[in-house]
Design an enzyme around this catalytic site. Structure first.
Site, short mmCIF file in Angstrom:
data_model
loop_
_atom_site.label_atom_id
_atom_site.label_comp_id
_atom_site.label_asym_id
_atom_site.label_seq_id
_atom_site.Cartn_x
_atom_site.Cartn_y
_atom_site.Cartn_z
N GLY A 100 9.11 -5.72 0.84
CA GLY A 100 9.77 -4.72 0.00
C GLY A 100 10.54 -5.27 -1.18
CB CYS A 122 -12.56 16.16 -13.75
SG CYS A 122 -13.81 15.75 -14.96
CD GLU A 123 -6.76 15.99 -9.85
OE1 GLU A 123 -5.86 16.79 -9.60
OE2 GLU A 123 -7.87 15.99 -9.29
NE ARG A 157 2.25 1.62 -6.91
CZ ARG A 157 3.33 1.47 -7.65
NH1 ARG A 157 3.22 1.23 -8.95
NH2 ARG A 157 4.53 1.56 -7.13
CD GLU A 180 5.99 -7.89 7.97
OE1 GLU A 180 6.50 -6.81 7.63
OE2 GLU A 180 5.33 -8.03 8.98
N PRO A 181 6.20 -10.28 2.25
CG PRO A 181 6.29 -12.18 0.88
CD PRO A 181 6.42 -11.74 2.31
CE1 TYR A 185 0.80 -1.93 -0.89
CE2 TYR A 185 2.46 -2.71 -2.44
CZ TYR A 185 1.96 -2.65 -1.16
OH TYR A 185 2.61 -3.28 -0.13
C1 LIG Z 1 3.93 -2.44 3.05
C2 LIG Z 1 4.58 -3.34 4.01
C3 LIG Z 1 4.99 -4.61 3.60
C4 LIG Z 1 4.88 -5.08 2.18
O1 LIG Z 1 5.69 -4.34 1.34
P1 LIG Z 1 5.87 -4.78 -0.20
O2 LIG Z 1 6.72 -3.74 -0.76
O3 LIG Z 1 4.52 -4.82 -0.78
O4 LIG Z 1 6.50 -6.13 -0.16
C5 LIG Z 1 5.52 -5.44 4.55
N1 LIG Z 1 5.63 -5.05 5.84
C6 LIG Z 1 5.25 -3.84 6.27
C7 LIG Z 1 5.40 -3.48 7.68
C8 LIG Z 1 4.72 -2.95 5.38
O5 LIG Z 1 4.35 -1.73 5.80
#
Ligand SMILES: *Cc1c(COP(=O)(O)O)cnc(C)c1O
Length: 448
Positions: A247, A360-361, A329, A289-290, A389
């Site tokens: 995140g 077409c939106e 997005r 978890e980036p 994404y």
């Molecule tokens: C989506 C997600 C991430 C990655 O999030 P980013 O915003 O892309 O860093 C990490 N862990 C989990 C569980 C997620 O669902």
């Protein structure tokens, strides 16, 4: 416009990335084209490693494959010493096909199918991040049947939700993800996993949101997770990992002001050390978890400019040869981007144009009110920060073929995902013909 990584404006006024002229890339590979700056991808990952190295913690950087998952990307993140998070059989398949070591793969998801669970176990993945009570029993059942013991982390909803500049400390409870902490589900899940003979609960996991620009949310979540962790240790679980999720925010436009990666990592490490020390607990390994913060800023999308519609006093529209199919997005959540005319990047961006796609939106917009030099048909438009994404969410809406993806480095190009053709989008169609009596066409439910 802030050029990141190896991007620069060449003497002829073109945008360059990875030592390649984007105009030449567009000509050679066609548009829409995703272009990844390989050196910058690697630099983003190294920033996490460098930051963790100074904390003295045991750690793991697990790239969240969902941000952009392709063979080449899996190879690259493996070379850079990452573990990998997958959320589906398809992502797991891609990782294994890339030669990613299965023991370094973790599987997420709130509704893993039995086929996905079995695939993960048979492949020998490192851990499942178990999301709910149903899944606990499913993984136990599959592990039992396959004669394996499986490492799991439990995903906890800590009651902290973070978005951009704010975090809400009572938020996130109403979420489809994870065992809720406040109502005691996390405790119940820990009690249950202890009874399951084929599961070893090695850690706890929390992911509090995305595109986060402050550290307070992480710190608050870690404090709460330490409390849950302490209960788990008292119950006798073999906990050794605290996974704090991803995140970390990136810059899409001038409105965004992300922290350096080092600052997120230092805050997380500091919070873990103090929360666990205060409780007399051994310091766990810290996993992050980036996804976006690795892939996002290193990718751009090149489009060819087409038609225009100027509504005097209302709005100027310019359309490109992609749109919500390769970047949904804006349509999904009003995401903002910046762009430049890549063949005239040195010209003053003194006009305001809304960049639309070709779908077409009416909501098929890429950028509302972008500042651009006057666009002309045939110009190449580069949209920045599309590495995460975007390709990952690509669709076949309007039967538009999927775009191609290239990596660039030191003036060299590597085509890592081919462009689809019109024939490709109809590849799995079959003419209308009902099965004859007793006939079963080869279209069963098999996915493996
Ligand atoms: C989506 C997600 C991430 C990655 O999030 P980013 O915003 O892309 O860093 C990490 N862990 C989990 C569980 C997620 O669902």
């Amino acid at each position: 416009m802030k050029l990141e990584g190896t991007m620069k404006i060449g003497p002829e006024g073109h945008l360059w990335i990875g030592g390649c002229d984007t105009v030449a890339l567009a000509r050679r590979f066609g548009t829409p084209l995703f272009v990844y700056d390989e050196a910058y991808l690697r630099a983003r990952i190294r920033a996490f490693h460098d930051a963790f190295a100074t904390t003295g913690l045991r750690y793991e950087v697990a790239y969240a494959a969902k941000a952009f998952c392709a063979l080449a990307m899996c190879q690259l993140v493996q070379e850079e010493g990452c573990a990998l998070d997958v959320v589906s059989g398809g992502e797991l398949y891609t990782a294994l096909a890339a030669g990613f070591p299965p023991e370094r793969i973790h599987m997420h998801g709130n509704n893993k199918t039995m086929a996905e669970i079995e695939y993960g176990i048979e492949s020998g993945i490192g851990a499942f991040v178990v999301d709910n009570f149903t899944e606990l029993e499913m993984v136990e059942e599959a592990a039992h049947r396959l004669g394996r013991t499986v490492d799991v982390l439990l995903r906890v909803a800590p009651g902290v939700e973070a978005h951009t500049h704010e975090f809400i400390s009572t938020g996130q409870q109403d979420s489809k993800f994870g065992f809720d902490r406040a109502t005691g589900q996390a405790r119940q899940a820990m009690a249950r996993v202890r009874e399951l003979n084929h599961l070893r609960c090695i850690g706890l996991h929390a992911h509090i949101g995305s595109q986060i620009f402050e550290t307070e949310g992480f710190i608050a979540a870690i404090e709460r997770m330490a409390e849950v962790y302490e209960e788990g240790v008292r119950m006798g679980l073999p906990l050794a990992v605290l996974n704090v999720g991803g995140g970390f925010g990136i810059r899409y436009t001038d409105e965004d002001d992300p922290l350096p990666i080092r600052q997120y990592v230092e805050a997380i490490a500091g919070a873990v050390k103090s929360a666990f020390t205060a409780r007399g607990l051994a310091i766990p390994a810290v996993w992050v978890e980036p996804g976006r913060s690795i892939a996002g800023p290193a990718g751009i999308t090149l489009y060819t400019v087409g038609t225009q519609k100027v509504i005097p006093g209302v709005r100027n529209y310019v359309a490109v040869d992609g749109g919500m199919t390769d970047n949904p997005r804006y349509a999904l959540y009003g995401a903002k981007y910046e762009a430049v005319l890549a063949n005239r990047a040195h010209e003053a961006a003194d006009e305001v144009w809304t960049v639309a796609g070709k779908c077409c939106e009416s909501g098929d917009i890429l950028i509302r009110d972008a500042r651009l030099a006057p666009p002309r048909p045939g110009d190449i438009l580069a949209v920045f920060g599309t590495g995460a994404y975007n390709y990952a969410m690509i669709s076949h809406y309007n039967r538009i073929p999927h775009a191609a993806v290239v990596f660039v480095r030191d003036g060299k190009t590597a085509l890592v995902v081919e462009r689809e053709t019109w024939a490709d989008v109809a590849r799995f169609d079959r003419p209308l013909r009902y099965e004859a009596e007793g006939e079963t066409a080869a279209v069963g439910g098999a996915i493996r």
